[in-house]
Design an enzyme around this catalytic site. Structure first.
Site, PDB file in Angstrom:
ATOM      1  N   LYS A  92       0.835  -1.205   0.000  1.00 19.62           N
ATOM      2  CA  LYS A  92       0.000   0.000   0.000  1.00 19.62           C
ATOM      3  C   LYS A  92       0.867   1.251   0.000  1.00 19.62           C
ATOM      4  O   LYS A  92       0.665   2.167  -0.787  1.00 19.62           O
ATOM      5  CB  LYS A  92      -0.927   0.006   1.219  1.00 19.62           C
ATOM      6  CG  LYS A  92      -1.963  -1.091   1.203  1.00 19.62           C
ATOM      7  CD  LYS A  92      -2.949  -0.982   2.357  1.00 19.62           C
ATOM      8  CE  LYS A  92      -2.313  -1.149   3.721  1.00 19.62           C
ATOM      9  NZ  LYS A  92      -1.699  -2.474   3.951  1.00 19.62           N
ATOM     10  N   THR A  93       1.830   1.264   0.924  1.00 19.77           N
ATOM     11  CA  THR A  93       2.667   2.456   1.036  1.00 19.77           C
ATOM     12  C   THR A  93       3.517   2.625  -0.227  1.00 19.77           C
ATOM     13  O   THR A  93       3.671   3.729  -0.737  1.00 19.77           O
ATOM     14  CB  THR A  93       3.531   2.366   2.312  1.00 19.77           C
ATOM     15  OG1 THR A  93       2.659   2.159   3.426  1.00 19.77           O
ATOM     16  CG2 THR A  93       4.326   3.632   2.537  1.00 19.77           C
ATOM     17  N   ARG A 152       4.260  -7.665  11.075  1.00 24.71           N
ATOM     18  CA  ARG A 152       5.484  -6.858  11.009  1.00 24.71           C
ATOM     19  C   ARG A 152       6.680  -7.726  10.640  1.00 24.71           C
ATOM     20  O   ARG A 152       7.722  -7.246  10.240  1.00 24.71           O
ATOM     21  CB  ARG A 152       5.793  -6.160  12.350  1.00 24.71           C
ATOM     22  CG  ARG A 152       4.787  -5.132  12.874  1.00 24.71           C
ATOM     23  CD  ARG A 152       4.386  -4.139  11.855  1.00 24.71           C
ATOM     24  NE  ARG A 152       3.152  -4.572  11.195  1.00 24.71           N
ATOM     25  CZ  ARG A 152       2.750  -4.084  10.031  1.00 24.71           C
ATOM     26  NH1 ARG A 152       3.454  -3.177   9.400  1.00 24.71           N
ATOM     27  NH2 ARG A 152       1.625  -4.508   9.476  1.00 24.71           N
ATOM     28  N   ASP A 210      -2.392   7.648   3.532  1.00 25.63           N
ATOM     29  CA  ASP A 210      -1.958   6.296   3.931  1.00 25.63           C
ATOM     30  C   ASP A 210      -2.562   5.983   5.310  1.00 25.63           C
ATOM     31  O   ASP A 210      -2.920   6.898   6.049  1.00 25.63           O
ATOM     32  CB  ASP A 210      -0.423   6.240   3.990  1.00 25.63           C
ATOM     33  CG  ASP A 210       0.101   4.792   3.944  1.00 25.63           C
ATOM     34  OD1 ASP A 210      -0.729   3.865   3.868  1.00 25.63           O
ATOM     35  OD2 ASP A 210       1.324   4.594   3.983  1.00 25.63           O
ATOM     36  N   GLU A 211      -2.658   4.730   5.659  1.00 22.71           N
ATOM     37  CA  GLU A 211      -3.218   4.293   6.959  1.00 22.71           C
ATOM     38  C   GLU A 211      -4.592   4.933   7.190  1.00 22.71           C
ATOM     39  O   GLU A 211      -4.904   5.414   8.280  1.00 22.71           O
ATOM     40  CB  GLU A 211      -2.270   4.684   8.107  1.00 22.71           C
ATOM     41  CG  GLU A 211      -0.843   4.184   7.970  1.00 22.71           C
ATOM     42  CD  GLU A 211      -0.648   2.727   8.385  1.00 22.71           C
ATOM     43  OE1 GLU A 211      -1.647   2.102   8.794  1.00 22.71           O
ATOM     44  OE2 GLU A 211       0.482   2.233   8.280  1.00 22.71           O
ATOM     45  N   GLN A 261      -6.313  -3.481  10.293  1.00 18.91           N
ATOM     46  CA  GLN A 261      -5.248  -2.834  11.068  1.00 18.91           C
ATOM     47  C   GLN A 261      -5.738  -1.573  11.761  1.00 18.91           C
ATOM     48  O   GLN A 261      -4.943  -0.697  12.116  1.00 18.91           O
ATOM     49  CB  GLN A 261      -4.069  -2.490  10.152  1.00 18.91           C
ATOM     50  CG  GLN A 261      -3.344  -3.718   9.648  1.00 18.91           C
ATOM     51  CD  GLN A 261      -2.085  -3.350   8.878  1.00 18.91           C
ATOM     52  OE1 GLN A 261      -1.132  -2.842   9.442  1.00 18.91           O
ATOM     53  NE2 GLN A 261      -2.085  -3.599   7.588  1.00 18.91           N
TER      54      GLN A 261
HETATM   55  P1  ATP Z   1       1.363  -2.230   5.988  1.00 14.41           P
HETATM   56  O1  ATP Z   1      -0.030  -2.760   5.888  1.00 14.41           O
HETATM   57  O2  ATP Z   1       2.137  -2.935   7.024  1.00 14.41           O
HETATM   58  O3  ATP Z   1       1.407  -0.741   6.072  1.00 14.41           O
HETATM   59  P2  ATP Z   1       1.894  -1.971   3.157  1.00 14.41           P
HETATM   60  O4  ATP Z   1       0.688  -2.569   2.496  1.00 14.41           O
HETATM   61  O5  ATP Z   1       1.968  -0.512   3.228  1.00 14.41           O
HETATM   62  O6  ATP Z   1       2.078  -2.643   4.591  1.00 14.41           O
HETATM   63  P3  ATP Z   1       4.510  -1.825   2.033  1.00 14.41           P
HETATM   64  O7  ATP Z   1       5.185  -1.452   3.281  1.00 14.41           O
HETATM   65  O8  ATP Z   1       4.292  -0.815   0.980  1.00 14.41           O
HETATM   66  O9  ATP Z   1       3.134  -2.559   2.384  1.00 14.41           O
HETATM   67  O10 ATP Z   1       5.238  -3.063   1.362  1.00 14.41           O
HETATM   68  C1  ATP Z   1       5.628  -4.215   2.106  1.00 14.41           C
HETATM   69  C2  ATP Z   1       6.928  -4.762   1.585  1.00 14.41           C
HETATM   70  O11 ATP Z   1       6.745  -5.329   0.296  1.00 14.41           O
HETATM   71  C3  ATP Z   1       7.964  -3.677   1.429  1.00 14.41           C
HETATM   72  O12 ATP Z   1       9.220  -4.228   1.775  1.00 14.41           O
HETATM   73  C4  ATP Z   1       7.898  -3.351  -0.065  1.00 14.41           C
HETATM   74  O13 ATP Z   1       9.115  -2.844  -0.536  1.00 14.41           O
HETATM   75  C5  ATP Z   1       7.568  -4.704  -0.682  1.00 14.41           C
HETATM   76  N1  ATP Z   1       6.789  -4.633  -1.941  1.00 14.41           N
HETATM   77  C6  ATP Z   1       5.648  -3.973  -2.153  1.00 14.41           C
HETATM   78  N2  ATP Z   1       5.193  -4.158  -3.406  1.00 14.41           N
HETATM   79  C7  ATP Z   1       6.071  -4.965  -4.027  1.00 14.41           C
HETATM   80  C8  ATP Z   1       6.178  -5.538  -5.362  1.00 14.41           C
HETATM   81  N3  ATP Z   1       5.273  -5.311  -6.287  1.00 14.41           N
HETATM   82  N4  ATP Z   1       7.240  -6.329  -5.608  1.00 14.41           N
HETATM   83  C9  ATP Z   1       8.162  -6.577  -4.662  1.00 14.41           C
HETATM   84  N5  ATP Z   1       8.133  -6.088  -3.408  1.00 14.41           N
HETATM   85  C10 ATP Z   1       7.095  -5.275  -3.082  1.00 14.41           C
HETATM   86 MG    MG Z   2       2.012   0.804   4.865  1.00  7.69          MG
END
Ligand code: ATP
Ligand code: MG
Length: 637
Positions: free
Chosen positions: A33-34, A592, A218-219, A249
């Protein structure tokens, strides 16, 4: 510059390239997402859809904001000036239009201790016999009203509520007036005044509505009512708003967050597209299976899937220990055994801050470098706030809160009676405490000794004013800490003073990064401790709440016992909602971890200096057997 689109999967690409109209990205933990939000900002800029200052992006912590800023900088070579936390952005807007709501643009953003001081002063006037334990309750009630965007006059009739609400409302009226007189705002006021500003001057509102062509959040699951309203106002013109979140979350309902905002989104923003991301890139499949299995016990959830193509990895470890000490010893020994990881790859996430004490004891014993990201923010520490108060008073003599805080710290024989005289003189003449103190020095109202002492204090402040603009900030503060007698006071405190001296020194060295007092004061009032995680190779210990959005190769989750996790308070809520929030917290904790996850519980634990028997958390019983390996180790049992 690397190609940001090729680093994304098709769904993420869809979310990044669909920039017109409202978009809701609803997705589980670690699905990118981030990363998607960051790439979306880069996409908009690189394709010329907007300039960097026409994008508004809101995140939860300054740390997250800084990471996003530097990632976008890498991808586009530009800075995003309006990327930050709700508070930081609201403060920036408010500074530009402060006069409209009756503030001076150099207003101070006050912390919790100052808030309590103001509340205490007000209550002392209304009813001096009032129980001091209630000050915090009153502060929280006022905060809740602010989170709902309610001014004192808008709070509904509280007569039928518990009596403390009646007092709280009385205090709320005076509190707002008092803060305005002090040219100060608290955290809650930042958004409250923004909304007031938008309502009062529609041209200011339209200016921002036109300016921000794209809005991103975000969040999103943790936004509260006033934040949501603020977003709605700002995104109205273009409706190019993209919110990303995960209902599983949502862990801040106690701070007014309303997960219903996710459901409201499609009502408020017509024709919203919903994008779902399901592939988790962060964790091994055992960890993902565990997280999904646990969260499935919640009844109120939006439909969402979570899977991963990552390797199976090691099973989640589970261990039951004899007591809290054995648990801390086990964690320490495991950390030393996990030598393929750096210390900073490891995090210990606790439910309650008291859990950190015993961990700390054992980390010291085992020489494990660690950093506690505790509930108390660095800048909220008493000694740090005291030194900052000196700085505030030097920059602004009218800062009564700062005056009151430090006039007798270190002790200068200026006790409650003298303070009361200063207070009344100030009120009678409608002047600041500083001016009132000057009057007292030239009157017969106080003894010679107090006159001398007060005069000396006032002279020092004046003398420091002469040098504040010519010395670098850190040198200046060092001078003040010494000349005020503050350092000497700490030196005489013995062991406890040592840690506090370290904190003052850390403050002084952190000042090297700031060129002006104003930018520093703005910074300290807005950062949270998690923002200060640095690149040292240390194990991180923090609460589950603070760990939101972060990831670590190896995570320990200690204290999975009934009453601790889930927390005792969640049992009082008969609706079961609070318990579901605890389970979401478990989900946040589990997700995490990238590679290793170690969950533990103890049979007895020392809580409030008393050993108590503990029973295994229901969440442990909810773990999937096939993904978990129970460790039996008699050394700890
Ligand atoms: P959270 O719900 O904990 O906030 P998130 O959905 O925001 O998580 P991110 O933190 O953006 O997720 O990504 C999680 C991990 O996966 C990070 O290490 C990111 O670099 C990696 N990642 C995200 N998208 C891809 C992709 N398409 N290919 C490879 N790695 C990815
Ligand atoms: Mg995130």
């Amino acid at each position: 510059m690397n190609d940001y689109l090729s680093l994304l999967n098709p769904e993420q690409q869809l979310a990044v390239t669909n920039i017109n109209g409202p978009v809701l990205i609803l997705a589980g933990a670690g699905t990118g997402k981030t990363r998607t939000i960051t790439s979306r900002i880069a996409h908009i800029i690189r394709n010329g859809h907007a300039y960097s200052d026409e994008i508004l992006a809101v995140t939860f912590t300054n740390k997250a904001a800084n990471e996003m800023v530097s990632r976008v900088l890498e991808l586009t070579g530009t800075n995003i000036p309006w990327l930050g936390t709700f508070h930081a952005i609201a403060a920036k807007i408010l500074r530009m239009h402060a006069e409209i709501v009756g503030l001076n643009p150099n207003f101070t953003i006050i912390g919790v201790d100052d808030q309590l001081q103001v509340i205490k002063n007000i209550i002392n006037e209304i009813n001096p016999d009032y129980l001091s334990e209630k000050y915090k309750t009153i502060m929280n009630i006022i905060q809740q009203w602010k989170e709902k965007c309610l001014l004192p006059s808008e709070v509904e009739d509280v007569q039928s509520f518990r009596p403390v609400y009646v007092t709280a409302l009385k205090v709320y009226y005076q509190y707002q007036e008092r803060l305005k007189f002090l040219n100060s705002v608290d955290f809650g006021d930042l958004l409250l005044y923004n909304i007031q500003l938008f309502n009062k001057k529609t041209e200011v509102l339209s200016y921002y509505q036109n300016k921000f062509k794209y809005v991103m959040v975000d969040e999103y699951q943790d936004t509260n009512a006033i934040q949501y309203l603020w977003l709605k106002y700002l995104a109205k013109e273009h409706s190019n708003i993209c919110c990303v979140g995960d209902d599983d979350q949502s862990i801040y309902s106690w701070r007014g967050a309303e997960v219903e905002n996710i459901l409201k989104f499609s009502d408020d923003f017509k024709n919203a597209k919903t994008v779902k991301l399901e592939c988790n890139y962060r964790s091994t499949s055992h960890i993902i299976a565990t997280a999904s299995y646990v969260i499935n016990h919640n009844k109120t959830r939006l439909e969402k899937k979570l899977w991963t193509t990552n390797i199976e990895g090691e099973k989640v470890n589970l261990i039951k220990l004899w007591d809290g000490k054995a648990e801390a010893r086990f964690i320490s020994e495991q950390i030393l055994k996990l030598n393929k990881y750096r210390f900073s790859d490891i995090a210990v996430l606790v439910r309650a801050t008291f859990q950190t004490r015993v961990l700390e004891e054992y980390f010291i014993k085992y020489s494990i470098p660690y950093k506690i990201i505790s509930g108390v923010k660095f800048y909220e520490r008493q000694e740090v706030r005291d030194i900052i108060a000196y700085l505030r008073l030097v920059t602004n003599n009218n800062d009564d809160l700062a005056f009151e805080r430090i006039v007798n710290r270190p002790k200068r024989s200026i006790g409650a009676t003298t303070l009361k005289k200063i207070y009344t003189t100030a009120q009678d003449n409608k002047i600041s405490f500083f001016e009132a103190a000057k009057i007292l020095v030239n009157s017969d109202q106080v003894t010679e000794r107090i006159k001398l002492s007060l005069n000396d204090f006032l002279n020092k402040i004046k003398a420091w004013e002469e040098i504040v603009s010519v010395k670098p900030l850190h040198e200046f503060v060092k001078i003040v800490a010494n000349q005020s007698g503050y350092m000497e006071m700490l030196e005489n405190e013995g062991v406890t003073g040592l840690a506090r001296i370290e904190n003052v020194k850390e403050l002084i060295s952190s000042l090297k990064n700031f060129d002006s007092t104003i930018t520093f004061l703005e910074h300290i009032s807005l950062v949270m401790e998690v923002d200060n995680m640095n690149s040292d190779d240390t194990v991180y210990v923090m609460t589950l709440h603070a760990a939101k959005g972060l990831e670590f190769p190896c995570v320990f989750l200690p204290g999975w016992e009934e009453g601790l996790f889930p927390h005792q308070r969640s049992f009082e809520d008969k609706s079961g909602k609070a318990l579901e929030e605890e389970r979401r917290l478990a989900y946040v904790g589990i997700t995490r971890a990238k590679e290793r996850l170690i969950i533990s519980c103890a049979d007895r634990r020392e809580i409030n200096n008393q050993w108590q028997p503990m029973s295994t958390s229901r969440f442990i019983k909810e773990l999937p057997r096939e993904n978990v390996e129970v460790i039996k180790n008699s050394a700890y049992c």
